[in-house]
Design an enzyme around this catalytic site. Structure first.
Site, PDB file in Angstrom:
ATOM      1  CG  MET A   1      -1.687   1.334   1.385  1.00 21.39           C
ATOM      2  SD  MET A   1      -2.837   1.309   2.771  1.00 21.39           S
ATOM      3  CE  MET A   1      -1.710   1.425   4.146  1.00 21.39           C
ATOM      4  CG  ASN A   2       1.834   3.876  -3.042  1.00 25.26           C
ATOM      5  OD1 ASN A   2       1.458   2.843  -3.549  1.00 25.26           O
ATOM      6  ND2 ASN A   2       1.972   4.974  -3.760  1.00 25.26           N
ATOM      7  CG  ASP A   3       0.247   8.021  -2.763  1.00 27.14           C
ATOM      8  OD1 ASP A   3       1.296   7.568  -2.268  1.00 27.14           O
ATOM      9  OD2 ASP A   3       0.218   8.693  -3.807  1.00 27.14           O
TER      10      ASP A   3
ATOM     11  CG  ASP B   1      19.296  17.991  -2.404  1.00 23.89           C
ATOM     12  OD1 ASP B   1      18.073  17.757  -2.363  1.00 23.89           O
ATOM     13  OD2 ASP B   1      19.770  19.130  -2.200  1.00 23.89           O
TER      14      ASP B   1
HETATM   15  C1  FRU Z   1       3.112   9.399  -4.439  1.00 25.74           C
HETATM   16  C2  FRU Z   1       2.908   8.789  -5.798  1.00 25.74           C
HETATM   17  C3  FRU Z   1       1.905   9.566  -6.614  1.00 25.74           C
HETATM   18  C4  FRU Z   1       1.423   8.558  -7.612  1.00 25.74           C
HETATM   19  C5  FRU Z   1       1.416   7.306  -6.785  1.00 25.74           C
HETATM   20  C6  FRU Z   1       1.762   6.061  -7.539  1.00 25.74           C
HETATM   21  O1  FRU Z   1       3.567   8.466  -3.507  1.00 25.74           O
HETATM   22  O2  FRU Z   1       4.142   8.695  -6.491  1.00 25.74           O
HETATM   23  O3  FRU Z   1       2.447  10.725  -7.210  1.00 25.74           O
HETATM   24  O4  FRU Z   1       0.178   8.872  -8.133  1.00 25.74           O
HETATM   25  O5  FRU Z   1       2.350   7.487  -5.741  1.00 25.74           O
HETATM   26  O6  FRU Z   1       1.636   4.930  -6.729  1.00 25.74           O
END
Ligand code: FRU
Length: 477
Positions: free
Chosen positions: A35-37, A238
């Site tokens: 899972m991410n966003d 950076d």
């Molecule tokens: C941010 C991101 C978003 C993109 C998504 C892809 O973490 O890079 O910009 O839509 O994750 O998983």
């Protein structure tokens, strides 16, 4: 492509992974895998829907799907089937990326970035509408993709994503994450009568690459009190990617920030917010992992959502965050301490790997909280504030596991007469630290076993005013 998991299988995965003490028990995380966003937050009837970036077959970031869960209290969640998966040969064949949700006159509608081509290099915006009980059916809009060209001044198409949409009297407005080639971040502004036809209104704000990074992802823009707030997740070349906030005025075309700051100093990324029916501005945020990719794959899960935070601005127009009050519903055993001096180490017998701690200290000396301590002292994390430097630091002892082994330090200055108010949420490998509502260090720790539960106050010339610790009850099996 493997077939998607059933709800029964998701439940089975949750139960199988529950033996992992590093896995949070009262934060939201996927049944398994990646899972991410947070995506497409929506309050619909008496339920909150949370969609999220998800790869349901392995704990790696690949061919993004959306995951879906629903809650009545923002704390207990129920899994629902994957609502959107990439369609081979289509505009979202390489991934259904981040987006938001709106109520389009009674039709739940999500606006997301569809990606195609190698490395998801073609990024366009698309719509889908939901229906059915628990909003489990999602259909793509026939007009998709509804916005295909990044603004000419951006000079590129690859970084044109993460739509955030709100409604004004004269139509829908949208901001997107973008950048100007060879320069810094840029937020284009659009308007539409129907979510389908979008008119470009120009860059709402452009960034300075040295200060705020090369690319701005996941912008959110909304009124708060009598100001407007923008936050975005910035890609730096950076240093670590960072979320920044800005507050100021909006003239309908351009945003004029007056104050700004760092939203979190560690692992909190890609936050997304909504206004709920109580008028609260609620923000979710993805807590990245601090361990290696191979460790994430071995654990078979990756990524956690922070407890939703209510946003406000203080009298100095600084962003203030407070985890939702609903969290109190899972508080268990309670321990309190009254005013006392803290010199040296003062062990508390209420430690665990699932706790909420609130402590108020006089603004003097060196103040510390040690947690997740191994009985033999071989492991632990610590929070530290020093009146001399006015800095807040989080250190962790298991550096071999980490991509970044440095302690995390944030400036945290107190005004004359202000106390140091620490809020700490510990949940397995999650450590959320918020000082005075405005300095956030959300960290990840990986205690080597389930006995790392020791808790202590430490100090040199410190004075505690009051302390509350609650054991938090699990919300997952
Ligand atoms: C941010 C991101 C978003 C993109 C998504 C892809 O973490 O890079 O910009 O839509 O994750 O998983």
């Amino acid at each position: 492509m493997p077939s998607l998991y059933s709800l029964e299988e998701m439940q089975r995965q949750r139960e199988a992974l529950a033996i992992d003490w590093q896995r949070p028990t009262w934060h939201f995380l996927p049944p398994s895998c990646w899972m991410n966003d947070p995506n497409g937050l929506l309050q619909w009837g008496d339920q909150y829907h949370l969609f999220y970036q998800h790869y349901p077959f392995k704990a790696v970031h690949r061919d993004m799907h959306w995951g879906h869960a629903v809650s009545e209290d923002l704390i207990h969640w129920r899994d629902l089937p994957v609502p959107l998966a990439p369609v081979p040969g289509s505009y979202d064949e390489s991934g259904v990326f981040t987006g938001c949700a709106v109520d389009n006159d009674g039709v739940p509608t999500v606006i997301y970035t569809a990606t195609s081509g190698p490395g998801s290099q073609v990024q366009v915006q698309a719509l889908a509408t939901g229906s059915g009980e628990d909003l489990v059916r999602w259909e793509r809009h026939p007009a998709n993709p509804v916005l295909t060209e990044a603004p000419a001044i951006s000079g590129q198409q690859r970084d044109f994503r993460d739509p955030f949409v709100w409604r004004e009297e004269d139509g829908w407005y949208m901001v997107l994450g973008c950048r100007i080639e060879g320069n810094g971040g840029m937020i284009p502004l659009y308007r539409s009568p129907d979510l389908v036809d979008w008119e470009y209104l120009g860059p709402m704000i452009t960034g300075d690459v040295d200060r705020h990074g090369r690319m701005w992802e996941c912008p959110n823009f909304f009124p708060l009190g009598d100001k407007w707030v923008l936050y975005f997740s910035s890609i730096h070349d950076d240093r670590e990617n960072t979320v920044y906030w800005m507050a100021g005025d909006f003239d309908g075309r351009r945003f004029h920030p007056e104050t700004d700051g760092v939203l979190d100093y560690a692992y909190y990324y890609a936050p997304l917010c909504i206004e709920d029916s109580q008028g609260r501005r609620l923000m979710w945020g993805w807590l990245r992992e601090g361990r290696s990719i191979s460790e994430q794959v071995r654990a078979d899960w990756s990524g956690v959502q922070a407890i939703p935070r209510v946003l406000s601005l203080d009298s100095q127009q600084r962003l203030v965050m407070e985890p939702v009050a609903e969290m109190a519903g899972i508080r268990g055993a309670h321990t309190q301490l009254g005013a006392q001096d803290v010199d040296g180490e003062h062990a508390l017998d209420c430690g665990s790997l699932a706790l909420e701690l609130r402590a108020s200290f006089a603004p003097q000396g060196q103040v510390g909280v040690k947690l997740a301590q191994a009985p033999d002292g071989s492991y632990g994390a610590a929070i530290h504030w020093d009146a001399a430097t006015q800095e807040l630091t989080v250190t962790r002892q298991d550096e071999s596991l980490f991509n970044d082994s440095e302690p995390c330090t944030a400036p945290h200055e107190l005004a004359a007469g202000e106390t140091l108010d620490l809020l700490v949420l510990l949940d397995g490998s999650v450590l959320e630290v918020i000082a005075n509502g405005r300095t956030s260090i959300t960290s990840r720790i990986y205690p080597p076993d389930a006995n790392c539960t020791g808790l202590a106050l430490t100090g040199a010339g410190a004075r505690l005013n009051a302390l509350d610790v609650w054991q938090m009850q699990p919300t997952w099996p």
